[in-house]
Design a protein around this motif. Structure first.
Motif, PDB file in Angstrom:
ATOM      1  N   MET A 144      -6.730  -5.964 -59.747  1.00 52.41           N
ATOM      2  CA  MET A 144      -6.620  -7.304 -59.176  1.00 52.41           C
ATOM      3  C   MET A 144      -6.251  -8.306 -60.266  1.00 52.41           C
ATOM      4  O   MET A 144      -6.766  -8.225 -61.384  1.00 52.41           O
ATOM      5  N   SER A 145      -5.389  -9.225 -59.925  1.00 57.74           N
ATOM      6  CA  SER A 145      -4.987 -10.286 -60.848  1.00 57.74           C
ATOM      7  C   SER A 145      -5.832 -11.526 -60.576  1.00 57.74           C
ATOM      8  O   SER A 145      -5.825 -12.065 -59.467  1.00 57.74           O
ATOM      9  N   GLY A 169     -10.392 -14.463 -71.369  1.00 56.70           N
ATOM     10  CA  GLY A 169     -10.570 -13.027 -71.510  1.00 56.70           C
ATOM     11  C   GLY A 169     -10.611 -12.274 -70.198  1.00 56.70           C
ATOM     12  O   GLY A 169     -10.658 -11.033 -70.198  1.00 56.70           O
ATOM     13  N   PHE A 170     -10.609 -12.990 -69.075  1.00 55.62           N
ATOM     14  CA  PHE A 170     -10.743 -12.352 -67.762  1.00 55.62           C
ATOM     15  C   PHE A 170      -9.599 -12.666 -66.798  1.00 55.62           C
ATOM     16  O   PHE A 170      -9.395 -11.937 -65.833  1.00 55.62           O
ATOM     17  N   CYS A 171      -8.906 -13.759 -67.055  1.00 54.09           N
ATOM     18  CA  CYS A 171      -7.902 -14.242 -66.102  1.00 54.09           C
ATOM     19  C   CYS A 171      -6.503 -14.212 -66.704  1.00 54.09           C
ATOM     20  O   CYS A 171      -6.328 -14.382 -67.918  1.00 54.09           O
ATOM     21  N   ALA A 172      -5.522 -14.041 -65.840  1.00 53.46           N
ATOM     22  CA  ALA A 172      -4.122 -14.055 -66.273  1.00 53.46           C
ATOM     23  C   ALA A 172      -3.633 -15.469 -66.539  1.00 53.46           C
ATOM     24  O   ALA A 172      -2.630 -15.668 -67.227  1.00 53.46           O
ATOM     25  N   GLY A 173      -4.321 -16.450 -65.987  1.00 49.86           N
ATOM     26  CA  GLY A 173      -3.935 -17.842 -66.190  1.00 49.86           C
ATOM     27  C   GLY A 173      -4.883 -18.766 -65.452  1.00 49.86           C
ATOM     28  O   GLY A 173      -5.855 -18.315 -64.835  1.00 49.86           O
ATOM     29  N   PRO A 222       1.919 -16.704 -57.492  1.00 52.00           N
ATOM     30  CA  PRO A 222       1.951 -15.851 -56.292  1.00 52.00           C
ATOM     31  C   PRO A 222       1.163 -14.559 -56.446  1.00 52.00           C
ATOM     32  O   PRO A 222       0.644 -14.024 -55.468  1.00 52.00           O
ATOM     33  N   GLU A 223       1.068 -14.037 -57.672  1.00 47.83           N
ATOM     34  CA  GLU A 223       0.413 -12.744 -57.871  1.00 47.83           C
ATOM     35  C   GLU A 223      -1.107 -12.837 -57.943  1.00 47.83           C
ATOM     36  O   GLU A 223      -1.787 -11.817 -58.084  1.00 47.83           O
ATOM     37  N   ALA A 224      -1.667 -14.025 -57.843  1.00 48.94           N
ATOM     38  CA  ALA A 224      -3.120 -14.178 -57.931  1.00 48.94           C
ATOM     39  C   ALA A 224      -3.809 -13.528 -56.737  1.00 48.94           C
ATOM     40  O   ALA A 224      -3.550 -13.884 -55.586  1.00 48.94           O
ATOM     41  N   ASP A 225      -4.674 -12.568 -57.020  1.00 47.47           N
ATOM     42  CA  ASP A 225      -5.442 -11.898 -55.962  1.00 47.47           C
ATOM     43  C   ASP A 225      -6.852 -12.466 -55.848  1.00 47.47           C
ATOM     44  O   ASP A 225      -7.430 -12.507 -54.766  1.00 47.47           O
ATOM     45  N   VAL A 226      -7.412 -12.875 -56.994  1.00 46.43           N
ATOM     46  CA  VAL A 226      -8.774 -13.398 -57.055  1.00 46.43           C
ATOM     47  C   VAL A 226      -8.736 -14.783 -57.681  1.00 46.43           C
ATOM     48  O   VAL A 226      -7.993 -15.024 -58.639  1.00 46.43           O
ATOM     49  N   ARG A 269     -18.050 -12.476 -65.672  1.00 45.80           N
ATOM     50  CA  ARG A 269     -17.945 -11.038 -65.395  1.00 45.80           C
ATOM     51  C   ARG A 269     -18.725 -10.665 -64.139  1.00 45.80           C
ATOM     52  O   ARG A 269     -18.243  -9.893 -63.287  1.00 45.80           O
ATOM     53  N   SER A 270     -19.915 -11.219 -63.986  1.00 48.15           N
ATOM     54  CA  SER A 270     -20.739 -10.908 -62.812  1.00 48.15           C
ATOM     55  C   SER A 270     -20.075 -11.377 -61.520  1.00 48.15           C
ATOM     56  O   SER A 270     -20.120 -10.673 -60.499  1.00 48.15           O
ATOM     57  N   ALA A 271     -19.459 -12.551 -61.558  1.00 44.95           N
ATOM     58  CA  ALA A 271     -18.765 -13.064 -60.374  1.00 44.95           C
ATOM     59  C   ALA A 271     -17.604 -12.152 -59.991  1.00 44.95           C
ATOM     60  O   ALA A 271     -17.389 -11.857 -58.808  1.00 44.95           O
ATOM     61  N   LEU A 272     -16.864 -11.688 -60.981  1.00 42.53           N
ATOM     62  CA  LEU A 272     -15.727 -10.812 -60.708  1.00 42.53           C
ATOM     63  C   LEU A 272     -16.176  -9.455 -60.169  1.00 42.53           C
ATOM     64  O   LEU A 272     -15.535  -8.890 -59.278  1.00 42.53           O
TER      65      LEU A 272
END
Length: 233
Positions: free
Chosen positions: A1-2, A42-46, A95-99, A116-119
C-alpha cells in the motif's frame, strides 16, 4: 500500500498568545510544523500540507528552508472548518495514494511508533485512529453543574492524530457528510456517520497538541529529555 500524509497547519496563535500561527513557533529551534511532518518521512511516499489561506507562501518558504519540499508534494489553502481543510487536502493527494494519515500540525511530538501502529491497524481493519485510555474519572453533568452520571472510564479514550484510513473509506465518508450536511469533530466521526467501522490504535501521552504556552513549555522539556535519552544510548 502507498501511504500519504495530510498535515493540517491552519491553526492560530490566539490561545498561545503569540500573535502568529502556533505551528510556526520554534521547538528547540525547529518550527513545530517541521517537527510534525518529519516522522512521516520514513513511512509515507509524500505529504500534502494544508495551510491557512493567507499563509500558503509562508508555509512553502518554511518547508523549503528545512528541506521538506521534496517530501511535501503540495501546499493547499484550508477551509472554514477542519473538515473542509481535510477535504482540500484529499483533493491534492497523488493518485497512487492508497492510505491517508491525517495529522494535526500542532502535534509536533508525534512518534514513529504511533504512526506505525496506525498503519498496522489500517492494514488489518481499514482504519487506525491514535488514542489513549482516559485515566481521570469522568462526570457527565447538566448545565448547572449537577452530576448526572459517572461513565465507566474503561471504555473511554482520548483521541489524537494521526487518524489513518484507506483512501476510499475517508473519501466515501466525506462525500456522505457533504450530502447530509454533517459536520464532524474529527475525521473518524465522519466514518461513524457513514456507518463505517472505526478502529483505534495506540497513541502516546507525549503526543500532545500545542494549544497554550504551558503546552509549548512541556513540549520543549520532552524534546530535551528525548535528546538526553538518545545521548545515553
Amino acid at each position: 500500500m502507498s501511504s500519504y500524509a495530510i498535515i493540517l497547519g491552519g491553526g492560530s496563535g490566539r490561545r498561545m498568545g503569540s500573535g502568529r500561527n502556533k505551528i510556526f513557533l520554534p521547538l528547540r529551534g525547529i518550527p513545530a510544523i517541521v517537527r510534525a511532518i518529519a516522522p512521516f518521512t520514513g513511512f509515507c511516499a509524500g505529504a500534502v500540507v494544508v495551510a491557512a489561506p493567507g499563509e500558503v507562501e509562508e508555509m512553502k518558504a518554511v518547508l523549503a528552508r528545512y528541506g521538506m519540499s521534496r517530501f511535501v508534494s503540495a501546499v493547499v489553502p484550508g477551509g472554514s472548518e477542519r473538515q473542509h481543510s481535510v477535504w482540500n487536502g484529499l483533493q491534492a493527494l497523488a493518485p497512487e495514494a492508497d492510505v491517508v494519515l491525517i495529522h494535526d500540525g500542532a502535534r509536533a511530538l508525534v512518534s514513529e511508533q504511533v504512526i506505525r501502529s496506525a498503519l498496522l491497524s489500517v492494514a488489518e481493519h481499514g482504519s487506525g485512529v491514535a488514542a489513549i485510555p482516559v485515566v481521570d474519572t469522568i462526570k457527565r453533568a447538566c448545565g448547572g453543574g449537577l452530576v448526572q452520571e459517572t461513565p465507566d472510564r474503561s471504555s473511554l479514550y482520548t483521541i489524537q492524530t494521526p487518524q489513518a484510513f484507506r483512501r476510499e473509506l475517508i473519501v466515501q465518508a466525506h462525500e456522505q457528510a457533504q450530502r447530509d450536511g454533517f459536520l464532524g469533530t474529527d475525521d473518524a466521526s465522519l466514518l461513524e456517520h457513514a456507518g463505517l467501522p472505526v478502529y483505534l490504535s495506540p497513541g502516546d501521552r507525549e503526543n500532545l497538541k500545542l494549544t497554550t504556552p504551558m503546552d509549548l513549555a512541556l513540549a520543549e522539556l520532552l524534546l530535551e529529555l528525548r535528546q538526553q535519552k538518545e545521548e545515553i544510548q
